[in-house]
Write an enzyme that holds these catalytic residues in place. Structure first.
Site, mmCIF file in Angstrom:
data_model
loop_
_atom_site.group_PDB
_atom_site.id
_atom_site.type_symbol
_atom_site.label_atom_id
_atom_site.label_comp_id
_atom_site.label_asym_id
_atom_site.label_seq_id
_atom_site.Cartn_x
_atom_site.Cartn_y
_atom_site.Cartn_z
ATOM 1 N N ASP A 1 0.823 -1.207 0.000
ATOM 2 C CA ASP A 1 0.000 0.000 0.000
ATOM 3 C C ASP A 1 0.860 1.262 0.000
ATOM 4 O OD1 ASP A 1 -2.228 -1.572 0.141
ATOM 5 O OD2 ASP A 1 -2.498 -1.375 2.314
ATOM 6 N N TYR B 1 5.672 -10.038 6.937
ATOM 7 C CA TYR B 1 5.756 -8.581 7.077
ATOM 8 C C TYR B 1 6.306 -8.251 8.456
ATOM 9 C CZ TYR B 1 2.864 -7.498 2.943
ATOM 10 O OH TYR B 1 2.377 -7.356 1.667
#
Length: 375
Positions: free
Chosen positions: A91, A146
């Protein structure tokens, strides 16, 4: 002298043309590139053809691939022509230390050096491997890891008045954070952790393999910690909302029971932590590696030789960006101030019911001549 310069220029032009002709003769091969980038100032990874005002990481990558001679110009305009696929669509503002993209390129000499020469320093290609012709980095990926770097004052209880720079998280709080993060492990319905997914949408079910917060460390007088999460795949904003909910519980805004409730069918108001600290660390190809990693033609998609380069890139570009932006823009501190606005106790159904009841009682009060203007 002028003639000498002109001859040199003509010779370099001719050399470039020869190189271009050589490139055109090279067969195209399917490869993967190991990428690292700092996402600040970019509208995510994925290219949005036609909306050039929103700059993405892929805009810079495709430009470098064309300029270095790896791909023809028309492949840059239509990425399907080079079978381009990114492993994860990060994002806006999100960084990566181990992003993988697959594509068909001409395998020119010194390919990595030439691509990197046309990239800004905060985007690097750290490795390249040949893969099978049908390889697709998104579909063949079994899992993604992540990390989320955050200042530890995010875990301070709301009733304690803390100085952000002086705050140091204690063992008890860190243990509680890890106990809550571990609750996410396994398969759950995460429809409340993304937008536009209903509770009965099968794609809202996601499998989390591990999630934990590491030991805190001090940078520039502020204490930080890194949360790691490994999952099969993640939906938009899912990780930020998973972390946001744990912070809300640890700070005392929400009860622990909200976690269990959020996996049920009712709509739960889950806060979304800032995007700044999120980094795509690693992508995993276990099935592909088992099948093709040792077939004599292909290498496993593991990057032990590149680990040092990845660590150096993170220290040089990713961590300083997160730390400096946090200090200057106070994204975590500002976001923490929004937590009291969230209604963690009532579900959407209860909220609607409460609104109806209060409206009825207001109507009754008004008819008795003692209503007021408050809603």
């Amino acid at each position: 002298e002028e003639n000498g310069h002109q001859n040199k220029r003509l010779k370099s032009d001719a050399d470039e043309e020869d190189a271009e002709d050589q490139n055109k003769k090279l067969p195209k091969r399917k490869i993967v590139l190991l990428m690292a980038y700092s996402g600040k100032g970019y509208h995510g990874m994925q290219r949005n053809v036609g909306s050039s005002q929103f700059k993405t990481i892929e805009d810079d990558l495709v430009s470098a691939l064309v300029q270095s001679g790896c791909i023809p110009e028309n492949h840059g305009e239509d990425m399907k022509k080079m079978s381009f696929q990114r492993c994860a669509r990060t994002d806006k503002g999100v960084s990566a230390a181990g992003q993988i993209v697959s594509l068909k390129v001409r395998l020119i000499d010194d390919i990595l050096e030439k691509i990197n020469n046309h990239l800004p320093s905060h985007i690097r290609i750290l490795g390249l491997k040949r893969v099978t012709g049908g390889f697709n980095s998104k579909n063949k990926c079994d899992a993604r890891t992540y990390s989320y770097m955050l200042p530890t004052f995010a875990f301070a209880h709301k009733d304690h008045d803390v100085k952000e720079e002086l705050y140091r998280v204690d063992r008890e709080t860190l243990d509680r954070v890890n106990k809550l993060l571990a609750c996410y492990k396994g398969t759950h319905n995460f429809h409340n952790f993304t937008s536009q997914k209903g509770p009965r949408d099968p794609s809202a079910k996601r499998y989390i393999m591990e999630m934990y917060c590491g030991e805190p460390f001090v940078r520039e007088n502020m204490e930080f910690a890194v949360i790691q999460v490994k999952g099969q795949s993640f939906m938009m904003h899912q990780i930020r909302k998973m972390i946001g909910l744990v912070i809300a519980i640890v700070k005392g805004y929400a009860a622990e029971s909200i976690m269990e409730r959020s996996w049920g069918e009712e709509k739960v108001d889950v806060p979304k932590a800032p995007g700044l600290g999120l980094v795509l660390e690693k992508v995993h190809f276990e099935k592909y590696n088992r099948r093709f990693g040792n077939d004599g033609l292909h290498e496993p998609l593991e990057w032990p030789e590149e680990e040092e380069k990845i660590a150096v890139f993170k220290e040089q570009y990713i961590y300083p960006t997160i730390i400096n932006t946090e200090r200057e823009e106070k994204s975590m501190a500002n976001w923490l101030n929004t937590l009291p606005i969230h209604d963690f106790n009532s579900s959407a159904v209860e909220m609607q019911a409460n609104n109806k009841i209060s409206k009825k009682s207001n109507d009754l009060e008004a008819s008795d001549g003692c209503g007021d203007d408050s809603d």
